[in-house]
Design an enzyme around this catalytic site. Structure first.
Site, mmCIF file in Angstrom:
data_model
loop_
_atom_site.group_PDB
_atom_site.id
_atom_site.type_symbol
_atom_site.label_atom_id
_atom_site.label_comp_id
_atom_site.label_asym_id
_atom_site.label_seq_id
_atom_site.Cartn_x
_atom_site.Cartn_y
_atom_site.Cartn_z
ATOM 1 N N PHE A 145 127.352 -3.105 135.840
ATOM 2 C CA PHE A 145 127.163 -1.733 136.344
ATOM 3 C C PHE A 145 128.535 -1.076 136.436
ATOM 4 O O PHE A 145 129.407 -1.534 137.167
ATOM 5 C CB PHE A 145 126.485 -1.743 137.715
ATOM 6 C CG PHE A 145 126.069 -0.371 138.157
ATOM 7 C CD1 PHE A 145 124.850 0.157 137.777
ATOM 8 C CD2 PHE A 145 126.922 0.405 138.943
ATOM 9 C CE1 PHE A 145 124.473 1.440 138.166
ATOM 10 C CE2 PHE A 145 126.553 1.690 139.341
ATOM 11 C CZ PHE A 145 125.318 2.200 138.943
ATOM 12 N N VAL A 146 128.699 0.004 135.677
ATOM 13 C CA VAL A 146 130.020 0.625 135.594
ATOM 14 C C VAL A 146 130.070 1.971 136.318
ATOM 15 O O VAL A 146 129.046 2.633 136.501
ATOM 16 C CB VAL A 146 130.457 0.800 134.115
ATOM 17 C CG1 VAL A 146 130.744 -0.545 133.473
ATOM 18 C CG2 VAL A 146 129.414 1.577 133.319
ATOM 19 N N LYS A 159 125.000 -0.167 126.164
ATOM 20 C CA LYS A 159 124.698 -1.552 126.567
ATOM 21 C C LYS A 159 123.599 -2.075 125.644
ATOM 22 O O LYS A 159 122.420 -2.028 126.026
ATOM 23 C CB LYS A 159 124.180 -1.587 128.010
ATOM 24 C CG LYS A 159 125.168 -1.165 129.091
ATOM 25 C CD LYS A 159 124.487 -1.288 130.460
ATOM 26 C CE LYS A 159 125.370 -0.892 131.604
ATOM 27 N NZ LYS A 159 124.657 -0.889 132.899
ATOM 28 N N GLU A 170 125.868 11.822 126.001
ATOM 29 C CA GLU A 170 125.315 11.040 127.113
ATOM 30 C C GLU A 170 126.409 10.118 127.636
ATOM 31 O O GLU A 170 127.274 9.682 126.875
ATOM 32 C CB GLU A 170 124.082 10.271 126.567
ATOM 33 C CG GLU A 170 123.404 9.317 127.499
ATOM 34 C CD GLU A 170 122.720 9.972 128.684
ATOM 35 O OE1 GLU A 170 123.410 10.609 129.488
ATOM 36 O OE2 GLU A 170 121.496 9.791 128.827
ATOM 37 N N GLY A 213 126.297 12.562 134.792
ATOM 38 C CA GLY A 213 127.289 11.544 134.425
ATOM 39 C C GLY A 213 128.169 11.860 133.238
ATOM 40 O O GLY A 213 129.255 11.303 133.115
ATOM 41 N N ARG A 225 133.013 9.121 140.650
ATOM 42 C CA ARG A 225 132.965 9.935 139.429
ATOM 43 C C ARG A 225 134.351 10.385 138.985
ATOM 44 O O ARG A 225 134.580 10.623 137.816
ATOM 45 C CB ARG A 225 132.096 11.183 139.632
ATOM 46 C CG ARG A 225 130.608 10.893 139.753
ATOM 47 C CD ARG A 225 129.823 12.195 139.594
ATOM 48 N NE ARG A 225 128.478 12.099 140.138
ATOM 49 C CZ ARG A 225 127.424 11.632 139.461
ATOM 50 N NH1 ARG A 225 127.555 11.214 138.230
ATOM 51 N NH2 ARG A 225 126.224 11.596 140.025
ATOM 52 N N ASP A 228 121.510 2.570 128.532
ATOM 53 C CA ASP A 228 121.218 1.283 129.168
ATOM 54 C C ASP A 228 119.879 0.781 128.622
ATOM 55 O O ASP A 228 119.824 0.116 127.605
ATOM 56 C CB ASP A 228 121.209 1.520 130.683
ATOM 57 C CG ASP A 228 120.999 0.266 131.506
ATOM 58 O OD1 ASP A 228 121.173 -0.828 130.967
ATOM 59 O OD2 ASP A 228 120.678 0.391 132.703
HETATM 60 P P1 5GP Z 1 118.710 4.394 130.570
HETATM 61 O O1 5GP Z 1 117.631 5.429 130.597
HETATM 62 O O2 5GP Z 1 119.302 4.197 129.189
HETATM 63 O O3 5GP Z 1 118.252 3.096 131.174
HETATM 64 O O4 5GP Z 1 119.848 4.836 131.535
HETATM 65 C C1 5GP Z 1 120.606 5.926 131.317
HETATM 66 C C2 5GP Z 1 121.134 6.460 132.623
HETATM 67 O O5 5GP Z 1 121.186 5.456 133.631
HETATM 68 C C3 5GP Z 1 122.535 6.933 132.441
HETATM 69 O O6 5GP Z 1 122.579 8.275 132.056
HETATM 70 C C4 5GP Z 1 123.136 6.678 133.800
HETATM 71 O O7 5GP Z 1 122.892 7.777 134.637
HETATM 72 C C5 5GP Z 1 122.375 5.512 134.347
HETATM 73 N N1 5GP Z 1 123.089 4.240 134.174
HETATM 74 C C6 5GP Z 1 122.773 3.222 133.355
HETATM 75 N N2 5GP Z 1 123.660 2.216 133.443
HETATM 76 C C7 5GP Z 1 124.575 2.622 134.338
HETATM 77 C C8 5GP Z 1 125.769 2.028 134.851
HETATM 78 O O8 5GP Z 1 126.204 0.910 134.498
HETATM 79 N N3 5GP Z 1 126.467 2.765 135.755
HETATM 80 C C9 5GP Z 1 126.071 3.994 136.175
HETATM 81 N N4 5GP Z 1 126.833 4.616 137.057
HETATM 82 N N5 5GP Z 1 124.952 4.587 135.718
HETATM 83 C C10 5GP Z 1 124.213 3.907 134.800
#
Ligand code: 5GP
Length: 179
Positions: free
Chosen positions: A154-155, A133, A101, A46, A167, A105
């Site tokens: 969700f983006v 977030k 990164e 990403g 992407r 989230d």
């Molecule tokens: P975390 O481990 O902080 O929960 O999530 C990180 C990963 O989750 C990010 O690198 C991404 O790949 C995915 N992710 C989290 N939120 C989103 C979102 O709103 N959209 C997308 N496309 N991926 C997300």
């Protein structure tokens, strides 16, 4: 109506706003690391577009490294399961490392990456996320630099996908769960 593959994401952050903020962010990092060579770590997949824009905006000597971490599949919720799918070739010992990164989230991915890389004894270890977030955080994580704080939506776009799509968008869009 369930979310369909043809649904167009709504614009959340325009390309102009995105690029202007990245210039500010790059200037801030360039000031903080002035006189140092940095190792910039791109967290795949990403972050690849964010990363490539940032390394061109930073006014610093940069070595680029790529790290693959599996997180989301085609799901819209965090699985919490992580593994390194592609590791770096170079040692990080005594290097000034910045991890780029796409989005923080729950914080699980970044916290896993930071503790894994910390064990490699870099001189400095900082994190820079495009999107943050704060209301979704489940674990404490140090976010040293961030582009934009957003809500729980969700983006997609600018490197971020949904089920492998979107992407290539130049802006950040938001898609919603079926309703
Ligand atoms: P975390 O481990 O902080 O929960 O999530 C990180 C990963 O989750 C990010 O690198 C991404 O790949 C995915 N992710 C989290 N939120 C989103 C979102 O709103 N959209 C997308 N496309 N991926 C997300």
């Amino acid at each position: 109506m369930p979310m369909s593959e043809t649904m167009e994401p709504k614009i959340l952050i325009t390309e102009a706003k995105l690029q202007a903020r990245l210039t500010e962010l790059a200037n801030e990092i360039s000031r903080d690391f002035a006189g140092k060579e940095i190792t910039a770590v791109c967290v795949l997949k990403g972050s690849f577009i964010f990363f490539s824009d940032m390394i061109r905006k930073l006014d610093l000597p940069i070595a680029c490294e790529f790290l693959g971490v599996s997180s989301y599949g085609n799901k819209m919720v965090s699985s919490g399961e992580l593994k390194i799918t592609l590791d770096m070739n170079e040692p990080l010992e005594n290097k000034h490392v910045i991890v780029f990164e796409d989005i923080v989230d729950s914080g699980l991915t970044l916290s896993y990456i930071m503790s894994t890389l910390k064990a490699r004894k870099p001189a400095t270890l900082k994190s820079c996320t495009l999107l943050f977030k704060p209301d979704s955080l489940k674990v404490p994580v140090e976010v040293d630099y961030h582009g934009f704080k957003i809500g729980n939506e969700f983006v997609v776009g600018y490197g971020l996908d949904h089920a492998g799509k979107f992407r290539g968008l130049r802006h950040i869009g938001v898609i919603e769960h079926g309703h």
